[in-house]
Enzyme design. Structure first.
Site, PDB file in Angstrom:
ATOM      1  N   ARG A  93      -2.902  -1.318  -2.430  1.00  0.00           N
ATOM      2  CA  ARG A  93      -3.943  -1.090  -1.427  1.00  0.00           C
ATOM      3  C   ARG A  93      -3.989   0.407  -1.116  1.00  0.00           C
ATOM      4  O   ARG A  93      -2.953   1.073  -1.100  1.00  0.00           O
ATOM      5  CB  ARG A  93      -3.640  -1.869  -0.134  1.00  0.00           C
ATOM      6  CG  ARG A  93      -3.900  -3.356  -0.249  1.00  0.00           C
ATOM      7  CD  ARG A  93      -5.383  -3.664  -0.374  1.00  0.00           C
ATOM      8  NE  ARG A  93      -5.656  -5.089  -0.528  1.00  0.00           N
ATOM      9  CZ  ARG A  93      -5.919  -5.693  -1.685  1.00  0.00           C
ATOM     10  NH1 ARG A  93      -5.945  -5.013  -2.804  1.00  0.00           N
ATOM     11  NH2 ARG A  93      -6.192  -6.995  -1.724  1.00  0.00           N
TER      12      ARG A  93
ATOM     13  N   HIS B  12     -11.367  -0.002  -8.097  1.00  0.00           N
ATOM     14  CA  HIS B  12     -10.765  -1.299  -7.738  1.00  0.00           C
ATOM     15  C   HIS B  12     -11.079  -2.377  -8.798  1.00  0.00           C
ATOM     16  O   HIS B  12     -11.683  -3.410  -8.496  1.00  0.00           O
ATOM     17  CB  HIS B  12     -11.232  -1.761  -6.347  1.00  0.00           C
ATOM     18  CG  HIS B  12     -10.282  -2.734  -5.714  1.00  0.00           C
ATOM     19  ND1 HIS B  12     -10.005  -2.749  -4.381  1.00  0.00           N
ATOM     20  CD2 HIS B  12      -9.521  -3.732  -6.249  1.00  0.00           C
ATOM     21  CE1 HIS B  12      -9.132  -3.708  -4.105  1.00  0.00           C
ATOM     22  NE2 HIS B  12      -8.816  -4.327  -5.243  1.00  0.00           N
TER      23      HIS B  12
HETATM   24  P1  NDP Z   1       3.330 -10.743  -3.738  1.00  0.00           P
HETATM   25  O1  NDP Z   1       3.165 -11.132  -2.314  1.00  0.00           O
HETATM   26  O2  NDP Z   1       3.463 -11.827  -4.755  1.00  0.00           O
HETATM   27  O3  NDP Z   1       4.659  -9.835  -3.886  1.00  0.00           O
HETATM   28  C1  NDP Z   1       4.983  -8.865  -2.989  1.00  0.00           C
HETATM   29  C2  NDP Z   1       6.284  -8.176  -3.396  1.00  0.00           C
HETATM   30  O4  NDP Z   1       6.482  -7.050  -2.549  1.00  0.00           O
HETATM   31  C3  NDP Z   1       7.515  -9.066  -3.254  1.00  0.00           C
HETATM   32  O5  NDP Z   1       8.411  -8.859  -4.317  1.00  0.00           O
HETATM   33  C4  NDP Z   1       8.130  -8.584  -1.937  1.00  0.00           C
HETATM   34  O6  NDP Z   1       9.547  -8.729  -1.861  1.00  0.00           O
HETATM   35  C5  NDP Z   1       7.792  -7.109  -1.979  1.00  0.00           C
HETATM   36  N1  NDP Z   1       7.790  -6.550  -0.629  1.00  0.00           N
HETATM   37  C6  NDP Z   1       7.038  -6.908   0.439  1.00  0.00           C
HETATM   38  N2  NDP Z   1       7.347  -6.170   1.509  1.00  0.00           N
HETATM   39  C7  NDP Z   1       8.330  -5.334   1.125  1.00  0.00           C
HETATM   40  C8  NDP Z   1       9.093  -4.341   1.793  1.00  0.00           C
HETATM   41  N3  NDP Z   1       8.900  -4.059   3.088  1.00  0.00           N
HETATM   42  N4  NDP Z   1      10.013  -3.679   1.089  1.00  0.00           N
HETATM   43  C9  NDP Z   1      10.247  -3.957  -0.216  1.00  0.00           C
HETATM   44  N5  NDP Z   1       9.558  -4.891  -0.916  1.00  0.00           N
HETATM   45  C10 NDP Z   1       8.618  -5.562  -0.245  1.00  0.00           C
HETATM   46  O7  NDP Z   1       2.154  -9.743  -4.100  1.00  0.00           O
HETATM   47  P2  NDP Z   1       1.219  -9.743  -5.404  1.00  0.00           P
HETATM   48  O8  NDP Z   1       2.106  -9.484  -6.565  1.00  0.00           O
HETATM   49  O9  NDP Z   1       0.346 -10.943  -5.407  1.00  0.00           O
HETATM   50  O10 NDP Z   1       0.258  -8.485  -5.120  1.00  0.00           O
HETATM   51  C11 NDP Z   1       0.729  -7.152  -5.146  1.00  0.00           C
HETATM   52  C12 NDP Z   1      -0.344  -6.190  -4.652  1.00  0.00           C
HETATM   53  O11 NDP Z   1      -1.417  -6.089  -5.598  1.00  0.00           O
HETATM   54  C13 NDP Z   1      -1.001  -6.556  -3.329  1.00  0.00           C
HETATM   55  O12 NDP Z   1      -1.141  -5.407  -2.527  1.00  0.00           O
HETATM   56  C14 NDP Z   1      -2.396  -7.021  -3.735  1.00  0.00           C
HETATM   57  O13 NDP Z   1      -3.315  -6.872  -2.692  1.00  0.00           O
HETATM   58  C15 NDP Z   1      -2.653  -6.091  -4.897  1.00  0.00           C
HETATM   59  N6  NDP Z   1      -3.722  -6.509  -5.818  1.00  0.00           N
HETATM   60  C16 NDP Z   1      -4.570  -5.547  -6.322  1.00  0.00           C
HETATM   61  C17 NDP Z   1      -5.554  -5.868  -7.229  1.00  0.00           C
HETATM   62  C18 NDP Z   1      -6.405  -4.819  -7.820  1.00  0.00           C
HETATM   63  O14 NDP Z   1      -7.364  -5.145  -8.552  1.00  0.00           O
HETATM   64  N7  NDP Z   1      -6.150  -3.560  -7.589  1.00  0.00           N
HETATM   65  C19 NDP Z   1      -5.739  -7.266  -7.669  1.00  0.00           C
HETATM   66  C20 NDP Z   1      -4.770  -8.190  -7.133  1.00  0.00           C
HETATM   67  C21 NDP Z   1      -3.801  -7.804  -6.226  1.00  0.00           C
HETATM   68  P3  NDP Z   1      10.267 -10.178  -1.887  1.00  0.00           P
HETATM   69  O15 NDP Z   1      10.106 -10.663  -3.313  1.00  0.00           O
HETATM   70  O16 NDP Z   1      11.656  -9.894  -1.549  1.00  0.00           O
HETATM   71  O17 NDP Z   1       9.510 -11.012  -0.900  1.00  0.00           O
END
Ligand code: NDP
Length: 323
Positions: free
Chosen positions: A238, A286
């Site tokens: 984001r 995007h």
């Molecule tokens: P998920 O919710 O599946 O995974 C999130 C990951 O981030 C998890 O491993 C989580 O850790 C980790 N995380 C969250 N908070 C923290 C923190 N404070 N410190 C360290 N690690 C943290 O996300 P997605 O894989 O589905 O999506 C990832 C991103 O991609 C999102 O921002 C989404 O909006 C974006 N996106 C962008 C697109 C584009 O076209 N540009 C398309 C689709 C998605 P844990 O495993 O321990 O919970």
């Protein structure tokens, strides 16, 4: 048929769902969802319907205050894998679960994008192209992948898949997540206490975190200072993860060499934005991984059915959680 789901809500027949997405494809979404779930009545947000009778809302960037007008809503479905566009509503009802949509093709497209741009930075393609444009025969020799550390922030649905794919190309892969993980051949670092250890050898950093109160602004000058001089940044998560002025400063001061950005604070990126004139910032609109409407619709339909039947939903985010 009346069943209790995990939230002790009683759901009866004649369920109703409102869809609030971009105008261009709204009608298509309505017909598509109706064909997948014929027993549910679907409305577009600008049609006439009884707001008190809506059970589900399928949304992308709903305007603030709108969801609270649907007084009997059971569940919100995000038309995408992020839910920050829903949580940003200060008037969002606090007790509703949100289901994110993660059709399989989302992973495939994101993997393609991340590999493409990681390799672009790894093989210094910018310099190769500029040499070619100057008719220069310049052999640029970069270290092989197994001498290059790529850092993936976020090892969730999309990040873990990219980490594994980059590992299969022989990169040294550091991953960073919130909770501890034991992953084959990936060096995992956990939480803010290990962020320096995670980052210090990284030459190409990919941000794949959800946008939360902990991750907003995480790509900032303090982090860049800890990275290897001349590292590259890829942000596909984001726009608000990045402090935009800090990136430009870090590039100007040769801390960061280049960046690839797919997401921005303001989208579309305004024509007068300072990023456009920085040749070290590669901009895409995007498009890293757009949801395929066919596959996305099937994912949404399957999740609504599971919700109605009280079955486990992998992508259900309970009230109070940010991802
Ligand atoms: P998920 O919710 O599946 O995974 C999130 C990951 O981030 C998890 O491993 C989580 O850790 C980790 N995380 C969250 N908070 C923290 C923190 N404070 N410190 C360290 N690690 C943290 O996300 P997605 O894989 O589905 O999506 C990832 C991103 O991609 C999102 O921002 C989404 O909006 C974006 N996106 C962008 C697109 C584009 O076209 N540009 C398309 C689709 C998605 P844990 O495993 O321990 O919970």
């Amino acid at each position: 048929m009346v069943k209790d789901n995990n939230f002790n809500l009683v759901i009866g027949e004649n369920m109703k769902c409102v869809i609030k997405v971009g105008e261009a494809r709204a009608q298509w979404w309505k017909s598509h969802m109706k064909s997948l779930l014929p027993e549910i009545e679907f409305y577009l947000h600008n049609e006439l319907f009884d707001k008190e009778k809506i059970d589900f809302a399928i949304v992308w960037k709903p305007e603030n205050g709108w969801l609270k007008t649907l007084s009997n809503l059971r569940c919100i479905i995000s038309m995408g894998s992020g839910i920050d566009h829903i949580l940003s509503d200060p008037e969002l009802p606090k007790d509703l679960p949100i289901i994110k949509t993660t059709a399989n093709d989302l992973k495939i497209r994101m993997r393609e994008y991340v590999v493409l741009h990681t390799l672009k930075h790894h093989r210094n393609l910018n310099e190769v192209i500029s040499a070619r444009n100057n008719k220069e025969w310049k052999q640029i020799i970069e270290p092989p992948a197994n001498k290059r550390t790529v850092g993936i922030m976020g090892l969730g649905n999309l990040g873990l898949d990219c980490a594994r794919t980059l590992k299969s190309l022989d990169f040294i892969v550091n991953g960073w997540s919130k909770s501890e993980k034991n992953l084959d051949k990936i060096n995992v670092f956990t939480g803010i206490d290990q962020i320096i250890e995670f980052i210090e050898n990284v030459e190409i950093l990919v941000c794949m975190l959800p946008l939360t109160h902990e991750t907003r602004g995480i790509l900032n000058i303090k982090l860049f200072e800890k990275m290897k001089k001349g590292a590259c940044i890829i942000n596909v998560a984001r726009g608000e993860h990045l402090v935009e002025e800090d990136l430009v400063k870090a590039i100007d001061e040769n801390m960061i060499k280049e960046a690839t950005l797919d997401v921005f604070h303001e989208e579309p990126l305004p024509k007068n934005h300072f990023f456009w004139k920085n040749s070290n910032i590669f901009i895409t609109p995007h498009i890293a991984s757009l949801l395929d409407p066919e596959a996305g619709g099937q994912d949404i339909a399957s999740n609504i059915s599971k919700f109605i039947n009280g079955e486990f939903i992998e992508n259900l985010i309970p009230p109070g959680k940010e991802y």
